[in-house]
Write an enzyme that holds these catalytic residues in place. Sequence first.
Site, short mmCIF file in Angstrom:
data_model
loop_
_atom_site.label_atom_id
_atom_site.label_comp_id
_atom_site.label_asym_id
_atom_site.label_seq_id
_atom_site.Cartn_x
_atom_site.Cartn_y
_atom_site.Cartn_z
N TYR A 126 0.81 -1.22 0.00
CA TYR A 126 0.00 0.00 0.00
C TYR A 126 0.84 1.27 0.00
CZ TYR A 126 -4.15 -2.90 0.82
OH TYR A 126 -5.16 -3.81 0.70
N LYS A 171 3.79 -14.66 4.66
CA LYS A 171 3.88 -15.50 3.46
C LYS A 171 5.35 -15.61 3.07
CE LYS A 171 1.70 -17.84 0.22
NZ LYS A 171 0.71 -18.92 0.41
N ASP A 204 -2.59 -17.85 4.24
CA ASP A 204 -3.76 -18.56 3.69
C ASP A 204 -4.33 -19.53 4.73
OD1 ASP A 204 -1.20 -19.45 3.12
OD2 ASP A 204 -1.70 -20.36 1.20
N ASP A 228 -5.58 -5.77 6.06
CA ASP A 228 -6.77 -5.17 5.47
C ASP A 228 -7.81 -6.26 5.20
OD1 ASP A 228 -8.53 -3.45 4.24
OD2 ASP A 228 -7.31 -3.12 2.45
N ASP A 232 -11.38 -7.58 7.70
CA ASP A 232 -12.77 -7.63 7.22
C ASP A 232 -13.33 -9.04 7.42
OD1 ASP A 232 -12.43 -4.97 6.26
OD2 ASP A 232 -13.80 -5.36 4.59
#
Length: 331
Positions: A126, A171, A204, A228, A232
Site C-alpha cells: 500500500y 507468506k 492462507d 486489510d 474484514d
Amino acid sequence: MAKHRIALIEGDGIGHEVIPAARRVLDALGFDAEYVEAHAGYEYFLDHGTSTPDATYEAVENTHATLFGAATSPTDKPKGFQGAIRHLRQKYGLYANVRPTKTRPVPGAFQNVDLVIVRENTQGLYVEQERLYGDTAIADTVITRGASQAIGQFATRLAMTRRQQLTVVHKANVLPVTQGLFLNTIMDEARLIDGLNLGTMIVDNAAMQLVRNPQQFDVLVMTNMFGDILSDLAAGLVGGLGIAASGNIGDQFGIFESVHGSAPDIAGKGVANPTATVLAAVLMLQHLGEAELAAKLDNAVNRILEEGPRTRDLGGTAGTEEFTRALIGML
Ligand code: NAI
Ligand code: MG
C-alpha cells in the site's frame, strides 16, 4: 475549558451520518470535549482539488485524537487524487492499525471470539508505487526492519496486556525477502519477551483457521494488505462491518475510525449503522486514558445490540436516528 480536544472528520458517504451520531452519543456519555471539525475525502477533492486541506492537518495536529468517518477511494483514480485516510496514516506515521474483533450479542455471531488484528499501516503493497509498461503492471512492496520492529513491539506489548499470545501471520515461504524480513524481525523482538506465547502462521492457513476456529487467537500481527483483508474477514465472523472499529496509532497521534468504507449503496438513506464509529470512539477513549467512560459506552452498545432496536445490517429495522436515540437513552 474542555478536558479533551477532538478532531472530527466526516469524510465521504455514510461518514456524514455516523460521525454526527457518534458525537451525540459521546455528549450523552458525558465525555468532556471540544470538537474541531475538518474535511477530507473524495467529495472534498471533487469540489476543491485536494482530498486533505491544510486545515485538516492543523486539526489533527492540534487535538488529542481524531475520529474519522469514512473515505471513498475510487477504483478509477482521478489525476492528483490521494486517498485521504491512507495519506493521513503515512503523514503522521500511524504505523499500527489496531482492529479488535470480539463477540457481541448479534444474530449469527461466532461465540467467544476475542482477538485483535494488528496491521502494519504504512508499508507493504500500500505504498502505492505502481507502474505500467505496455501490458505489464508492476507494484512495489516495501518492508523495512525499522517499521517491522515498531509494529512487532506494539503487537507484543498489546499481547502482554491480554492473553500473552502473539501469532505472526506471513507468506515468507513464497516471498522470503520481503515477508521474511517482516517475520524474522518480529520473531527476534518477540522471542526476548518472557511469558509470551509466540507462534507463526502462513496467511492462507490463517484465513482458514480464522473461519474454523477463531477462538484460538489472541493478537495477530501482519503486513498491510493481509491485515486489510483478514480484518474484514474477522469482522464478518461477529456481525459484519456495521460493528467493526479500528485505531490508527503512532507515537504522537491517533486517528480512530470504523473498518467500513463510505458505503455508497446506502449513503444518504439514514440506514447506516453508527455502531462501528461509536466503537471507534470507545478505542479513542481508551487511548485517551478514559477507561471508565470507554467501558460504560462499550457496555451500553452491547445492551442495545442485545435488546434492540437493531439496524438493518444486523437483521433489524431501525435507521441511524432510531438506533442513536436508543443508545443515548441507554446512557
Ligand atoms: P464499504 O465498507 O463501504 O461497504 C461494504 C458493504 O457493507 C456495503 O454493502 C455497505 O452498505 C455495508 N456497510 C458498510 N458500513 C455499513 C454500516 N455502517 N451500516 C450498514 N451497512 C454498512 O465497502 P465498499 O462498498 O467496498 O467501498 C466503498 C468505498 O469506501 C470505496 O471507495 C472504498 O475505497 C472505500 N473504503 C474506505 C475505507 C476507509 O475509509 N477506511 C475502508 C474500506 C473501503
Ligand atoms: Mg479495508
